[in-house]
Design a protein around this motif. Structure first.
Motif, mmCIF file in Angstrom:
data_model
loop_
_atom_site.group_PDB
_atom_site.id
_atom_site.type_symbol
_atom_site.label_atom_id
_atom_site.label_comp_id
_atom_site.label_asym_id
_atom_site.label_seq_id
_atom_site.Cartn_x
_atom_site.Cartn_y
_atom_site.Cartn_z
ATOM 1 N N VAL A 12 -14.576 -26.461 22.353
ATOM 2 C CA VAL A 12 -13.220 -26.448 21.909
ATOM 3 C C VAL A 12 -12.996 -25.787 20.919
ATOM 4 C CG1 VAL A 12 -11.197 -27.987 21.442
ATOM 5 C CG2 VAL A 12 -12.671 -28.256 23.489
ATOM 6 N N SER A 13 -11.970 -25.025 20.267
ATOM 7 C CA SER A 13 -11.638 -24.409 19.123
ATOM 8 C C SER A 13 -10.918 -25.245 18.068
ATOM 9 C CB SER A 13 -10.727 -23.165 19.466
ATOM 10 O OG SER A 13 -9.284 -23.626 19.716
ATOM 11 N N ALA A 14 -10.904 -24.963 16.971
ATOM 12 C CA ALA A 14 -9.831 -25.676 16.306
ATOM 13 C C ALA A 14 -8.468 -25.427 16.524
ATOM 14 C CB ALA A 14 -9.881 -24.760 14.797
ATOM 15 N N PRO A 15 -7.732 -26.535 16.455
ATOM 16 C CA PRO A 15 -6.403 -26.779 17.084
ATOM 17 C C PRO A 15 -5.313 -25.929 16.059
ATOM 18 C CG PRO A 15 -6.701 -28.517 15.783
ATOM 19 C CD PRO A 15 -7.925 -27.984 15.516
ATOM 20 N N ALA A 16 -4.291 -25.143 16.938
ATOM 21 C CA ALA A 16 -3.215 -24.895 16.267
ATOM 22 C C ALA A 16 -1.875 -25.891 16.868
ATOM 23 C CB ALA A 16 -2.773 -23.458 17.030
ATOM 24 N N ILE A 17 -1.314 -26.543 15.742
ATOM 25 C CA ILE A 17 -0.286 -27.417 15.817
ATOM 26 C C ILE A 17 1.182 -26.848 15.847
ATOM 27 C CG2 ILE A 17 -0.062 -28.262 13.753
ATOM 28 C CD1 ILE A 17 -0.058 -31.100 14.748
ATOM 29 N N VAL A 25 -2.450 -26.758 20.520
ATOM 30 C CA VAL A 25 -2.989 -25.711 21.512
ATOM 31 C C VAL A 25 -4.251 -25.388 20.969
ATOM 32 C CG1 VAL A 25 -2.849 -23.483 22.545
ATOM 33 C CG2 VAL A 25 -0.773 -24.585 22.208
ATOM 34 N N VAL A 26 -5.255 -25.584 22.016
ATOM 35 C CA VAL A 26 -6.658 -25.223 21.725
ATOM 36 C C VAL A 26 -7.346 -24.298 22.890
ATOM 37 C CG1 VAL A 26 -7.240 -27.356 20.548
ATOM 38 C CG2 VAL A 26 -7.518 -27.192 23.000
ATOM 39 N N SER A 27 -8.392 -23.364 22.489
ATOM 40 C CA SER A 27 -9.114 -22.643 23.623
ATOM 41 C C SER A 27 -10.287 -23.532 23.920
ATOM 42 C CB SER A 27 -9.650 -21.545 23.160
ATOM 43 O OG SER A 27 -10.435 -21.689 21.849
ATOM 44 N N VAL A 28 -10.488 -23.445 25.362
ATOM 45 C CA VAL A 28 -11.474 -24.325 25.866
ATOM 46 C C VAL A 28 -12.406 -23.112 26.785
ATOM 47 C CG1 VAL A 28 -12.284 -26.168 27.340
ATOM 48 C CG2 VAL A 28 -10.139 -26.181 26.217
ATOM 49 N N THR A 29 -13.668 -22.972 26.037
ATOM 50 C CA THR A 29 -14.352 -22.135 26.582
ATOM 51 C C THR A 29 -15.885 -22.677 27.245
ATOM 52 O OG1 THR A 29 -13.713 -20.566 24.723
ATOM 53 C CG2 THR A 29 -15.595 -19.999 25.786
ATOM 54 N N THR A 57 -2.869 -20.480 29.676
ATOM 55 C CA THR A 57 -3.049 -19.268 30.007
ATOM 56 C C THR A 57 -4.133 -19.037 31.161
ATOM 57 O OG1 THR A 57 -4.740 -19.021 28.374
ATOM 58 C CG2 THR A 57 -2.355 -18.757 27.613
ATOM 59 N N ARG A 58 -4.268 -17.707 31.524
ATOM 60 C CA ARG A 58 -5.180 -17.518 32.776
ATOM 61 C C ARG A 58 -6.094 -16.230 32.310
ATOM 62 N NH1 ARG A 58 -4.546 -20.941 36.272
ATOM 63 N NH2 ARG A 58 -6.029 -20.080 37.817
ATOM 64 N N GLY A 59 -6.383 -15.723 31.088
ATOM 65 C CA GLY A 59 -6.974 -14.679 30.733
ATOM 66 C C GLY A 59 -8.507 -15.157 31.028
ATOM 67 N N PHE A 60 -9.051 -13.936 31.063
ATOM 68 C CA PHE A 60 -10.750 -14.006 31.065
ATOM 69 C C PHE A 60 -11.267 -14.883 29.793
ATOM 70 C CE2 PHE A 60 -15.150 -12.622 30.346
ATOM 71 C CZ PHE A 60 -15.579 -12.543 31.409
ATOM 72 N N ARG A 61 -10.853 -14.505 28.778
ATOM 73 C CA ARG A 61 -11.477 -15.437 27.680
ATOM 74 C C ARG A 61 -10.099 -15.239 26.520
ATOM 75 N NH1 ARG A 61 -16.262 -14.127 26.562
ATOM 76 N NH2 ARG A 61 -16.033 -13.073 24.488
ATOM 77 N N ASP A 62 -9.420 -16.400 26.551
ATOM 78 C CA ASP A 62 -8.529 -16.516 25.462
ATOM 79 C C ASP A 62 -8.991 -17.375 24.491
ATOM 80 O OD1 ASP A 62 -7.082 -14.843 27.180
ATOM 81 O OD2 ASP A 62 -5.938 -16.343 28.283
ATOM 82 N N SER A 63 -8.621 -17.162 23.123
ATOM 83 C CA SER A 63 -9.260 -17.856 22.138
ATOM 84 C C SER A 63 -8.199 -17.728 20.773
ATOM 85 C CB SER A 63 -10.639 -17.374 21.728
ATOM 86 O OG SER A 63 -10.521 -16.030 21.442
ATOM 87 N N PHE A 64 -8.529 -18.625 19.613
ATOM 88 C CA PHE A 64 -7.985 -18.435 18.590
ATOM 89 C C PHE A 64 -6.285 -18.470 18.549
ATOM 90 C CE2 PHE A 64 -12.250 -16.269 17.803
ATOM 91 C CZ PHE A 64 -12.603 -17.288 17.000
ATOM 92 N N PRO A 65 -5.725 -19.634 19.075
ATOM 93 C CA PRO A 65 -4.351 -19.483 19.133
ATOM 94 C C PRO A 65 -3.804 -19.883 17.719
ATOM 95 C CG PRO A 65 -5.320 -21.489 19.803
ATOM 96 C CD PRO A 65 -6.527 -20.918 19.539
ATOM 97 N N ASN A 370 5.922 -32.169 10.016
ATOM 98 C CA ASN A 370 6.279 -33.837 10.114
ATOM 99 C C ASN A 370 5.165 -34.720 9.930
ATOM 100 O OD1 ASN A 370 4.950 -33.644 12.223
ATOM 101 N ND2 ASN A 370 6.598 -34.498 13.870
ATOM 102 N N GLY A 371 4.104 -34.039 9.411
ATOM 103 C CA GLY A 371 2.852 -34.777 9.086
ATOM 104 C C GLY A 371 1.758 -35.137 10.237
ATOM 105 N N GLU A 372 2.199 -34.856 11.509
ATOM 106 C CA GLU A 372 1.353 -34.781 12.560
ATOM 107 C C GLU A 372 0.219 -34.247 12.244
ATOM 108 O OE1 GLU A 372 1.409 -36.967 15.136
ATOM 109 O OE2 GLU A 372 3.144 -37.705 15.396
ATOM 110 N N THR A 373 -1.167 -34.721 12.622
ATOM 111 C CA THR A 373 -2.217 -34.127 12.443
ATOM 112 C C THR A 373 -2.956 -34.010 13.740
ATOM 113 O OG1 THR A 373 -2.473 -34.650 10.161
ATOM 114 C CG2 THR A 373 -4.489 -34.031 10.978
ATOM 115 N N ALA A 374 -3.571 -32.887 14.071
ATOM 116 C CA ALA A 374 -4.283 -32.837 15.273
ATOM 117 C C ALA A 374 -5.892 -32.163 14.869
ATOM 118 C CB ALA A 374 -3.923 -31.657 16.275
ATOM 119 N N VAL A 375 -6.544 -32.794 15.351
ATOM 120 C CA VAL A 375 -8.102 -32.605 15.029
ATOM 121 C C VAL A 375 -9.174 -32.284 16.218
ATOM 122 C CG1 VAL A 375 -10.217 -33.667 13.886
ATOM 123 C CG2 VAL A 375 -8.003 -34.221 13.402
ATOM 124 N N SER A 376 -10.022 -30.968 16.224
ATOM 125 C CA SER A 376 -10.928 -31.119 17.066
ATOM 126 C C SER A 376 -12.294 -31.624 16.586
ATOM 127 C CB SER A 376 -10.993 -29.470 17.546
ATOM 128 O OG SER A 376 -9.794 -28.917 18.101
#
Length: 671
Positions: A12-17, A25-29, A57-65, A370-376
């Protein structure tokens, strides 16, 4: 876990919030055996636990959102099966992604401008006539290269001086507009010179003889900050600095602190209020090359330059980016600590707040307005998952490793600590297989050496434990995460305190765990771990077998063959030939009588294949049982990011070797 279950490893990638804090949103590879490649898509993860994550998304490999600052657009990289990534954008609410770059070698990192209308990105610019820029000219048919520099190639990339990484800026088109139609028929004949691709033209803004990295915009969007080595004599040291350039191009200006030191800068970011420049850097001593076990420090200085203030303790914290704003004058950073990776919030005034710590490895994090924090993060039971932070507590939002746990047993490592022979504490883990034992033992040694094992999910340990082996692994002196002094203890003393520590840890584990068989022990490691394995079996003959993988085996020849050879060996072992030979496994190979499997990759530029070939040849000549396993098309990163088929085959060959020398009920040679 079995080798054929590699496809269950969802990283799992670092998240984009999203700016409104509603979702990440994260990429799962994952490795895919059918494609013999890594495939993956983007997933939307609602921070409201009443809603479920979904693939978007449905690409072959999608990453770094990455969301645009206004939250209307999501940008990401999409790789084709050949591995070339291009930049795509899609409406944040959903829709069909639109490609906005067409770079010959693909796109690297990128960053949004504050106005949400522009993106700056990295891309390598090959010289004309090289790397397929001229039809019909293959790599073997290119003109010769005349090399006059120290720094001219890099593992996993190849030659660098003729394909420097530059920065570009591209305007993001209106996504609701009508798509471009490529002229056909009569229209194409009426416009024979016009090439219509539907991809907006990107403007190259840097041109210097260096790789340009880590771009970020100023708060008003008028300038770009980036990292490069553009100083005079940059080929003879490891120094990099922060530079500023107009967002439309121009002459770069170095942004130096008034109290500057010789440093290598690895990450830079402007505070959201526009006043401060945060950057992560490591000191390089008086020579600009003393990189050995230098903890990285978060600094802050005014955006136009001035006095830089170190915000983290160089001795006890080792921080890393990418830097993510957490407020008007604060940043999130990762900190390597005691076999974990923590998440810290650091203000420009120097206040440090730990946000995530304990037995986890944080991959990345992001904070919404708003201060919400997402963590991978990863831990003992997951390769990677996403969580939110609530009142300092982790709230799990995904379970991307469910299929792995449902189809194989995931064994949690046992945290273990002991004193070395001089009393120095050595920390590590023991991974125990099923059953009462006694189990044969594999002592594994990590690479680096300034790196660390963690208690998070580790495919190597899980595969060996599933085959019936107890895995013993530790962080000896030389490792990161236990103070800078701990890391620098083996400078010009390789094979001394580090070997002492791993053997003391092994002995303590054997005496502390009744299920371990002290008479059936193997040893293995890669890169620096290959070095210490080869060094150890020349001095300790208890081991029933060894695996020496991609090893740093001869510091003398390494200096002339490795991509980092011009500085690495001199800094770690010392600058003289006598010092290098005194710490060289090749110099003591005649003492080895342990059966040894040597593994190397053909395209390894970090520890070139000659290191393994010559070591194997010496073992063979002196009658030691040995084999040389060579992987075509792979480089130094085989075990981590090699093709899925080669990664599976690597495990199969290693298990076959141990079945021969340390058989178990679950891993023995067929009659």
């Amino acid at each position: 876990m079995k080798p054929e279950q590699l496809h269950l490893l969802n990283s799992v990638s670092a998240p984009a919030i999203h700016p409104d804090g509603s979702k990440a949103v994260v990429s799962v590879t994952r490795p895919d055996f059918a494609a013999d490649n890594y495939v993956g898509q983007l997933w939307s993860v609602p921070l409201d636990t009443s809603k479920h994550p979904r693939r978007i998304t449905r690409g072959f490999r999608d990453s770094f959102p990455a969301f645009s600052p206004d939250g209307l657009v999501l940008a990401f990289l999409r790789n084709d099966p050949e591995g070339k990534a291009q930049l795509f954008v899609v409406e944040a609410a959903g829709g069909e992604p639109q490609r906005i770059t067409d770079q010959h070698t693909g796109v690297g990192g990128f960053v949004w401008a504050p106005d949400s209308h522009r993106i700056a990105f990295e891309a390598r610019v090959p010289e004309q006539g090289r790397y397929g820029t001229v039809d019909g000219v293959t790599s073997g048919g290119e003109d010769p290269r005349l090399i006059t520099a120290n720094q001219y190639r890099m593992n996993g990339l190849g030659y660098t001086a003729d394909q420097r990484q530059q920065l570009f800026v591209v305007e993001v088109p209106e996504l609701g507009g009508e798509p471009v139609v490529v002229p056909r028929g009569r229209a194409s004949h009426e416009q024979p010179t016009r090439e219509v691709t539907g991809v907006p033209a990107a403007k190259q803004v840097t041109f210097g003889d260096s790789d340009h990295e880590s771009p970020c915009f100023s708060a008003d969007g008028t300038h770009l900050y980036f990292i490069a080595a553009l100083h005079e004599g940059h080929d003879h040291d490891l120094v990099t600095s922060v530079y500023r350039i107009g967002a439309d191009g121009g002459q770069p200006t170095v942004v130096e602190p008034s109290n500057k030191k010789l440093q290598t800068v690895t990450s830079v970011r402007v505070s959201t209020n526009g006043s401060w420049l945060f950057y992560v850097a490591q000191d390089l001593g008086d020579t600009g090359k003393d990189f050995v076990a230098r903890n990285a420090v978060l600094h802050v200085m005014p955006v136009s330059g001035g006095e830089a203030v170190a915000l983290t303790d160089v001795e006890h914290l080792d921080v890393a980016g990418p830097l993510e704003p957490s407020g008007p004058t604060s940043m999130l950073v990762l900190n390597t600590a005691l076999g974990t990776v923590e998440l810290l919030d650091v203000t420009a005034e120097g206040a440090i707040t730990p946000l995530v710590h304990g037995a986890r490895v944080v991959i990345g994090a992001a904070v919404a307005a708003n201060g919400e924090t997402a963590v991978s993060f990863s831990d003992a039971s997951t390769v990677g998952d996403v969580a939110s932070l609530e009142r300092g507590e982790i709230r799990l939002l995904t379970d991307f490793s469910a299929a792995l746990r449902n189809n194989s047993r995931v064994t949690e490592p046992v945290d273990f600590q002991t004193g070395s022979t001089d009393g120095h504490l050595v920390h590590g883990w023991v991974v125990l297989p099923d059953g009462p034992g006694p189990h044969p033992v594999l002592l594994t040694i990590h690479g680096g050496p300034f790196s660390q094992y963690t208690g998070a999910f580790f495919d190597e340990a899980q595969v060996y434990a599933a085959a019936g082996y107890a895995v013993v692994m530790c962080n000896p002196r030389g490792s990161s995460g236990y103070s800078q002094a701990h890391g620098r203890a083996i400078k010009e003393r390789m094979g001394t305190l580090d070997m002492q520590d791993v053997l003391a840890f092994l002995d303590a584990a054997l005496s502390s765990f009744d299920t371990l068989d002290e008479d059936r022990v193997g040893i293995m490691g890669g890169s620096y771990g290959g070095y210490l394995t080869a060094w150890t079996i020349a001095h300790d003959h208890r081991f029933k077998g060894a695996v020496v993988e991609r090893g740093f085996l001869d510091p003398v020849s390494f200096a002339g063959s490795a991509d980092i050879g011009w500085f690495f060996g001199a800094e770690y072992t010392g600058g003289t030939r006598e010092q290098r030979e005194a710490q060289s496994p090749m110099a003591v190979v005649s003492r080895v009588d342990t059966p040894t499997l040597v593994i190397h990759s053909e395209n390894d530029l970090r520890c070139p294949i000659e290191q393994g070939q010559r070591y194997y040849a010496h073992l063979k000549a002196q009658g030691v049982e040995t084999s040389l396993l060579i992987f075509p098309g792979e480089d130094h990163e085989l075990s981590r990011s090699g093709t899925p088929t080669h990664r599976r085959q690597r495990f199969e060959y290693i298990l076959r070797w141990w079945a021969q020398h340390l058989p178990t009920e679950g891993n023995r040679l067929e009659d």
